[in-house]
Design a protein around this motif. Structure first.
Motif, PDB file in Angstrom:
ATOM      1  N   ALA A  39      10.097   5.919   8.275  1.00 53.84           N
ATOM      2  CA  ALA A  39      10.270   6.089   6.828  1.00 53.84           C
ATOM      3  C   ALA A  39      11.209   7.254   6.533  1.00 53.84           C
ATOM      4  O   ALA A  39      12.058   7.179   5.643  1.00 53.84           O
ATOM      5  N   GLU A  40      11.075   8.334   7.294  1.00 55.92           N
ATOM      6  CA  GLU A  40      11.957   9.481   7.103  1.00 55.92           C
ATOM      7  C   GLU A  40      13.398   9.124   7.455  1.00 55.92           C
ATOM      8  O   GLU A  40      14.337   9.589   6.815  1.00 55.92           O
TER       9      GLU A  40
ATOM     10  N   PHE B 177       0.827  -1.204   0.000  1.00 56.64           N
ATOM     11  CA  PHE B 177       0.000   0.000   0.000  1.00 56.64           C
ATOM     12  C   PHE B 177       0.865   1.259   0.000  1.00 56.64           C
ATOM     13  O   PHE B 177       2.055   1.223   0.316  1.00 56.64           O
ATOM     14  N   TRP B 178       0.243   2.384  -0.380  1.00 55.87           N
ATOM     15  CA  TRP B 178       0.905   3.685  -0.334  1.00 55.87           C
ATOM     16  C   TRP B 178       0.727   4.271   1.059  1.00 55.87           C
ATOM     17  O   TRP B 178      -0.399   4.407   1.540  1.00 55.87           O
ATOM     18  N   LEU B 179       1.835   4.621   1.689  1.00 54.95           N
ATOM     19  CA  LEU B 179       1.803   5.086   3.076  1.00 54.95           C
ATOM     20  C   LEU B 179       1.045   6.398   3.228  1.00 54.95           C
ATOM     21  O   LEU B 179       0.262   6.565   4.160  1.00 54.95           O
ATOM     22  N   TYR B 180       1.256   7.348   2.319  1.00 60.00           N
ATOM     23  CA  TYR B 180       0.628   8.665   2.484  1.00 60.00           C
ATOM     24  C   TYR B 180      -0.852   8.644   2.114  1.00 60.00           C
ATOM     25  O   TYR B 180      -1.705   9.114   2.859  1.00 60.00           O
ATOM     26  N   THR B 181      -1.177   8.074   0.957  1.00 58.77           N
ATOM     27  CA  THR B 181      -2.573   8.070   0.513  1.00 58.77           C
ATOM     28  C   THR B 181      -3.369   6.919   1.117  1.00 58.77           C
ATOM     29  O   THR B 181      -4.594   6.888   1.030  1.00 58.77           O
TER      30      THR B 181
ATOM     31  N   SER C  80       5.237  10.251  -0.575  1.00 55.70           N
ATOM     32  CA  SER C  80       4.539   9.012  -0.247  1.00 55.70           C
ATOM     33  C   SER C  80       5.419   7.820  -0.590  1.00 55.70           C
ATOM     34  O   SER C  80       6.118   7.830  -1.600  1.00 55.70           O
ATOM     35  N   TYR C  81       5.386   6.817   0.271  1.00 56.87           N
ATOM     36  CA  TYR C  81       6.188   5.617   0.066  1.00 56.87           C
ATOM     37  C   TYR C  81       5.292   4.425  -0.237  1.00 56.87           C
ATOM     38  O   TYR C  81       4.238   4.250   0.382  1.00 56.87           O
TER      39      TYR C  81
END
Length: 250
Positions: A92-93, A39-43, A140-141
């Protein structure tokens, strides 16, 4: 949108990478007390989630297939949700700042819990590897992750499962990069682009002139031109239009 397989979700259709990912997916499905997803982490868009989530959580797979992250978020104890996402973003950062970035086999790790249909908490360990990224605001990751039901398991048993899952998740990531060498090269280039150069590229993509960019970023006209020339070189672009096109691909 949930795809039928990880290879389809990743857009991997060429051989031998597709067969390798499909086999790894089947292997993952056989590991007891676990489920996995892409999945996309941000969205927060699920691209794939394994049917084995039904065995671990007790919730019907069709609910996850139909409603994706909306339903999944609903089975996480509310007090944990904010902490889980904050931890994921923080980790993630940290990986983002790793010298090798996405090419480092480092994992996000979180201890969490999910509800079964009777609202009983199931303790789970979460492990995830970053597979790709997109420049949104914020970035987004694309995350390939697994959850382990840790009930009635010793620390050693959980660690064995984690090692097995990590090796297969990493192998899927490697097959993805092998299937898309141009994507791999783009990401390597992107890692060389400075934060200021990204700002300049984003403003160029919005149609701003060099003068406008210098005013917005409070830097000189010549500095903007220097950043633009560096971007042309790093992206191997012949002109600003090609620079913007290639930058948008990463």
């Amino acid at each position: 949108m949930c795809f039928l397989s990880i290879s389809e979700a990743l857009g991997v259709f060429g051989e031998p990478e597709k067969s390798k990912i499909d086999q790894l997916q089947m292997d993952l499905e056989q590991i007891p007390s676990t489920f996995f997803a892409l999945f996309w982490l941000y969205t927060h868009d699920f691209l794939y989630i394994s049917p084995s989530i039904e065995k671990v959580t007790g919730h019907a797979f069709k609910n996850f297939e139909k409603h994706g992250m909306v339903f999944f978020t609903g089975i996480i104890p509310p007090p944990l949700i904010e902490n889980i996402y904050q931890t994921m973003y923080t980790q993630a950062e940290a990986i983002k700042n790793h010298p090798k970035h996405l090419f480092a086999d480092e994992f996000l790790q979180i201890k969490a819990a999910v509800y079964d249909p009777e609202k009983h908490e199931i303790p789970v360990n979460y492990n995830a590897v970053l597979v790709d990224e997109k420049i949104f605001d914020p970035i987004s990751y694309l995350v390939l992750c697994s959850w382990i039901d840790t009930r009635e398991k010793s620390i050693e048993e959980v660690q064995i499962l984690e090692r097995e899952l990590r090796s297969k998740l990493t192998a899927i990531k490697q097959a993805y990069f092998q299937s898309k060498p141009e994507r791999f090269e783009f990401l390597k280039v992107k890692n060389k682009i400075s934060d200021r150069e990204k700002e300049v590229a984003q403003l160029l993509a919005q149609g701003h002139s060099t003068k406008s960019i210098s005013e917005q970023l409070h830097i000189s006209f010549n500095t903007v031109e220097s950043h633009r020339k560096n971007l042309l070189h790093k992206l191997e672009a012949k002109n600003t239009a090609e620079l913007v096109y290639k930058f948008n691909q990463i």
